[in-house]
Design a protein around this motif. Structure first.
Motif, mmCIF file in Angstrom:
data_model
loop_
_atom_site.group_PDB
_atom_site.id
_atom_site.type_symbol
_atom_site.label_atom_id
_atom_site.label_comp_id
_atom_site.label_asym_id
_atom_site.label_seq_id
_atom_site.Cartn_x
_atom_site.Cartn_y
_atom_site.Cartn_z
ATOM 1 N N ALA A 1 -11.709 -1.877 -9.018
ATOM 2 C CA ALA A 1 -11.211 -1.680 -7.660
ATOM 3 C C ALA A 1 -12.346 -1.171 -6.786
ATOM 4 C CB ALA A 1 -10.055 -0.676 -7.655
ATOM 5 N N ARG A 2 -12.278 -1.487 -5.523
ATOM 6 C CA ARG A 2 -13.198 -0.905 -4.547
ATOM 7 C C ARG A 2 -12.716 0.514 -4.244
ATOM 8 N NH1 ARG A 2 -16.266 -4.776 -1.903
ATOM 9 N NH2 ARG A 2 -16.542 -3.410 -0.103
ATOM 10 N N ARG A 3 -13.657 1.456 -4.050
ATOM 11 C CA ARG A 3 -13.296 2.855 -3.834
ATOM 12 C C ARG A 3 -13.944 3.398 -2.569
ATOM 13 N NH1 ARG A 3 -13.303 5.809 -9.753
ATOM 14 N NH2 ARG A 3 -12.436 4.070 -10.953
ATOM 15 N N VAL A 4 -13.221 4.297 -1.912
ATOM 16 C CA VAL A 4 -13.723 4.953 -0.706
ATOM 17 C C VAL A 4 -13.460 6.448 -0.841
ATOM 18 C CG1 VAL A 4 -13.571 5.141 1.799
ATOM 19 C CG2 VAL A 4 -13.218 2.913 0.698
ATOM 20 N N LEU B 1 -7.860 -1.697 -3.429
ATOM 21 C CA LEU B 1 -8.728 -0.748 -2.732
ATOM 22 C C LEU B 1 -8.142 0.635 -2.933
ATOM 23 C CD1 LEU B 1 -11.045 -0.112 -0.678
ATOM 24 C CD2 LEU B 1 -9.353 -0.526 1.141
ATOM 25 N N PRO C 1 -6.702 -7.893 -6.300
ATOM 26 C CA PRO C 1 -7.560 -7.060 -5.448
ATOM 27 C C PRO C 1 -6.919 -5.716 -5.134
ATOM 28 C CG PRO C 1 -7.479 -9.312 -4.639
ATOM 29 C CD PRO C 1 -6.445 -9.216 -5.728
ATOM 30 N N TYR D 1 0.845 -1.186 0.000
ATOM 31 C CA TYR D 1 0.000 0.000 0.000
ATOM 32 C C TYR D 1 0.879 1.234 0.000
ATOM 33 C CZ TYR D 1 0.643 0.609 5.117
ATOM 34 O OH TYR D 1 1.158 0.816 6.381
ATOM 35 N N VAL E 1 -3.426 -1.384 -1.720
ATOM 36 C CA VAL E 1 -4.257 -0.229 -1.375
ATOM 37 C C VAL E 1 -3.568 1.022 -1.896
ATOM 38 C CG1 VAL E 1 -5.237 1.156 0.493
ATOM 39 C CG2 VAL E 1 -5.237 -1.339 0.665
ATOM 40 N N PHE F 1 -9.882 -4.923 4.308
ATOM 41 C CA PHE F 1 -9.456 -5.339 2.966
ATOM 42 C C PHE F 1 -8.337 -6.374 3.057
ATOM 43 C CE2 PHE F 1 -6.490 -4.750 -0.587
ATOM 44 C CZ PHE F 1 -7.325 -5.006 -1.666
ATOM 45 N N ARG G 1 -11.185 0.302 7.000
ATOM 46 C CA ARG G 1 -11.369 -0.259 5.661
ATOM 47 C C ARG G 1 -10.100 -0.960 5.169
ATOM 48 N NH1 ARG G 1 -16.054 1.837 3.032
ATOM 49 N NH2 ARG G 1 -15.507 0.375 1.383
ATOM 50 N N THR G 2 -8.938 -0.406 5.507
ATOM 51 C CA THR G 2 -7.681 -1.036 5.101
ATOM 52 C C THR G 2 -7.495 -2.368 5.821
ATOM 53 O OG1 THR G 2 -6.691 1.128 4.667
ATOM 54 C CG2 THR G 2 -5.182 -0.731 4.912
#
Length: 375
Positions: free
Chosen positions: A299-302, A277, A275, A235, A258, A356, A352-353
């Motif tokens: 990708a998942r987004r925040v 994030l 994967p 990350y 990440v 994930f 969230r990290t």
């Protein structure tokens, strides 16, 4: 001290730094009776955190910022869940030498930070020097900091991940980081806010090579018995996020990654299916470019609201304390981390990290009950 001029970068002599500090000294800083000591929040996991620092030398490549040396030096800090921390002292965020230089560099590296009135060397992490590692083999996460940042400005998130059972490796990138104390001497760099494409390419290529080199060397470290190198992630923040995603795409040893608000328009990443994030803030002035560079990437987004770019680093807690002491203006604070209380944003990034990496790199040993404590 070595100086390495390059387009889009500035290397700064100590005399010039002292002159800049004098001209940037604010009235509030001048009136301060005692220097402010910034504090970092405690990690939330059940395990206390150990810490060790290593100097690594890559003899297979030249340092791109210092052509002709024939080697690339890298400093890393490893954070890990500890069996006990009783009798082991907490590590400072910066060495005395690094703190001295950062005190001078701070307002140049991050405009808005004070030129005086802060004791950067007194800030302690929650990592305990050389504490024994908790038994068992654990997933490993590599961290690349934001452009111009030193590795331990990622301490808050890294300690939290370590306290929940992972091993986290913070990596400095000399020639890009503001200051790095290496065995060969101190390297100082002030990175311009928007480096030109050639410099940015060199930064990212160098960071990706650093990440892969560190991954190569982890098995030779004293902490290797605690590391499960078959389960590794990566990350990073800003340029570190860019490097993390490119390393993830390039190295099969990395399982998941990440990206904390890093551009992804350097090279096509269409083939990356691991994967991922990605976080961004609503205050970042590069948001339009960021969204274009992320388009089409699975990708998942925040989204973090009321926040700005440096909320992902330890500035999230350092800056409000400096503002409360009258050393940082409200405008500077908003431009660095946003105007909102950073607690909710930092908690969201941590939560969230953790979730994930728990999904993609689970910790094999159940966490102990209760909050961690010095045992």
């Amino acid at each position: 001290m070595t100086h390495h001029p390059a387009p889009g970068r500035r290397t700064v002599a100590k005399g010039a730094l002292l002159a800049a500090a004098a001209t940037l000294l604010s009235p509030a800083a001048a009136r301060a009776a005692a220097p402010v000591v910034p504090r970092l929040p405690a990690p939330t996991g059940p395990h206390p955190v150990g810490l060790r620092t290593f100097a690594l030398t890559d003899t297979s490549r030249d340092d791109p910022w210092v052509p002709g040396t024939g080697v690339r030096e890298v400093m890393i800090t490893v954070l890990y869940p500890a069996r006990t921390v009783r009798g082991y002292s907490r590590a400072p965020q910066l060495t005395p030498v690094e703190a001295q230089y950062f005190a001078e560099l701070a307002p140049l590296v991050r405009p808005g930070l004070p030129a005086a009135g802060v004791d950067w060397g007194a800030t302690l992490t929650h990592g305990h020097l050389d504490a024994p590692a908790l038994p068992g083999r654990r997933p490993v996460l590599l961290y690349s900091p934001g452009g111009g940042d030193f590795r331990t400005l990622g301490t808050t998130l890294a300690e939290d991940l370590a306290s929940h059972g992972r091993i986290v490796v913070l990596i400095d990138h000399p020639g890009d980081a503001s200051q790095v104390e290496l065995p060969s001497g101190v390297r100082l760099t002030v990175l311009r806010p928007d480096p030109d494409p050639t410099v940015f390419r060199t930064m990212i290529d160098t960071r990706v090579a650093d990440l892969r080199f560190v991954l190569d060397r982890l098995g030779s470290l004293s902490l290797a018995p605690a590391m499960d190198l078959r389960r590794t992630g990566v990350y990073g923040h800003s340029a570190g996020g860019t490097a993390a995603v490119h390393a993830l795409a390039a190295d099969d040893r990395l399982t998941a990654g990440v990206n904390l608000e890093g551009y992804l328009d350097l090279d096509p990443l269409d083939g990356s299916d691991r994967p991922l994030l990605m976080f961004r803030t609503d205050g970042f002035d590069g948001a339009e470019r960021l969204e274009r560079s992320w388009a089409g990437l699975p990708a998942r987004r925040v989204l973090l609201t009321g926040s700005d770019h440096w909320i992902f680093a330890d500035h999230a807690f350092l800056v409000p304390r400096l503002q409360a002491a009258g050393l940082v203006t409200a405008e500077s604070r908003a431009g660095l981390i946003g105007a909102a209380d950073p607690s909710a944003a930092v908690a969201a990034v941590r939560r969230r990290t953790r979730a994930f990496f728990a999904r993609h790199l689970p910790v094999p040993v159940p966490a102990a009950r209760g909050r961690h404590a010095s045992q």
